[in-house]
Design a protein around this motif. Structure first.
Motif, short mmCIF file in Angstrom:
data_model
loop_
_atom_site.label_atom_id
_atom_site.label_comp_id
_atom_site.label_asym_id
_atom_site.label_seq_id
_atom_site.Cartn_x
_atom_site.Cartn_y
_atom_site.Cartn_z
N UNK A 47 0.81 -1.23 0.00
CA UNK A 47 0.00 0.00 0.00
C UNK A 47 0.83 1.27 0.00
N UNK A 48 2.17 1.14 0.09
CA UNK A 48 3.02 2.32 0.16
C UNK A 48 2.88 3.02 1.52
N UNK A 49 3.62 4.09 1.69
CA UNK A 49 3.54 4.83 2.95
C UNK A 49 4.21 4.11 4.10
N UNK A 50 3.74 4.34 5.31
CA UNK A 50 4.37 3.78 6.51
C UNK A 50 3.80 2.40 6.84
N UNK A 51 4.60 1.36 6.77
CA UNK A 51 4.11 0.02 7.12
C UNK A 51 3.88 -0.10 8.62
N UNK A 52 2.92 -0.92 9.03
CA UNK A 52 2.70 -1.16 10.46
C UNK A 52 3.78 -2.08 11.01
N UNK A 53 4.19 -1.84 12.24
CA UNK A 53 5.17 -2.69 12.90
C UNK A 53 4.48 -3.48 14.00
N UNK A 54 4.69 -4.76 14.01
CA UNK A 54 4.11 -5.60 15.05
C UNK A 54 4.68 -5.17 16.41
#
Length: 225
Positions: A47-54
């Motif tokens: 999706x681009x942008x900032x990936x979520x971090x677990x």
């Protein structure tokens, strides 16, 4: 040498309402190893942008020297927070492809058309493709010119069933990665749970779990020596 690291964009653990995403160790360790080797590193996500971090990958029990470094690295965070939209990346513009781990990839790597197209094109151009932990879910939707799964007959690894059970998420993920890789004809191999284990078969390099991160990165760099 330009290496593309792909992170998940998926941040929800199924229907549980719990957060998930990227396993930070699986990105941070390889990121710095590639830079040390003189590579240009690009980060992308579906999706681009900032990936979520677990959140589980940033606690004291799972933090590493590289994750601490990454969290305070302004340049690295700028790349990460502005990850490229995966569909805009072309195999011709990179030299190697690396899929980071994290439970999120079980939802948005598997059977993703953009992921499958990029992997297939890289392999057809003779460029190595690496994946770690849940990252090998990226291979699940890739078929060859004859319509066969790309991993059929190839030695491969990824998070094992026993590791997923130990993490308590075996009933939450959409499938068990070990089972799926085997069902596609992959010659699945595994080492001891949560110990570094890497498999290389021609252009494919896979690591079993997050502890394999730097070893997978090193195996990928071997292609260019």
């Amino acid at each position: 040498m330009k290496i593309l690291i792909v992170s998940t964009s998926h941040g929800s653990l199924g229907q549980t309402g719990l957060p998930t995403g990227l396993g930070l160790e699986t990105l941070a360790g390889p990121y710095y190893r590639f830079l040390e080797a003189g590579a240009e590193v690009v980060i992308a996500s579906p999706l681009g942008g900032t990936p979520p971090i677990d959140p589980l990958s940033v606690g004291e029990e799972t933090s590493t020297e590289e994750t601490h470094r990454f969290s305070g690295d302004v340049a690295a965070l700028a790349h990460f927070e502005n990850s490229a939209l995966l569909e805009t990346v072309h195999a011709e513009d990179i030299d190697a492809l690396f899929f980071a781990g994290g439970h999120g990839g079980m939802w948005d790597f598997a059977d993703n058309t953009d992921v499958a197209t990029l992997i297939g094109r890289c392999l057809s151009l003779g460029k190595p493709v690496a994946a770690i932990c849940h990252g090998p879910a990226a291979f699940c939707g890739v078929i060859d010119a004859s319509g066969r799964p790309i991993i059929e007959g190839s030695r491969i690894t990824g998070l094992s069933n026993s590791e997923e059970i130990a993490l308590g998420r075996d009933h939450t993920v959409p499938f068990l990665l070990e089972d799926r890789l085997k069902s596609l004809g992959g010659d699945y191999q595994a080492g001891p749970d949560f110990k570094s284990f890497v498999v290389r078969d021609r252009l494919l390099i896979t690591g079993q779990n997050m502890r394999s991160a730097k070893a997978v990165a090193e195996a990928l760099l071997e292609f260019f020596r």
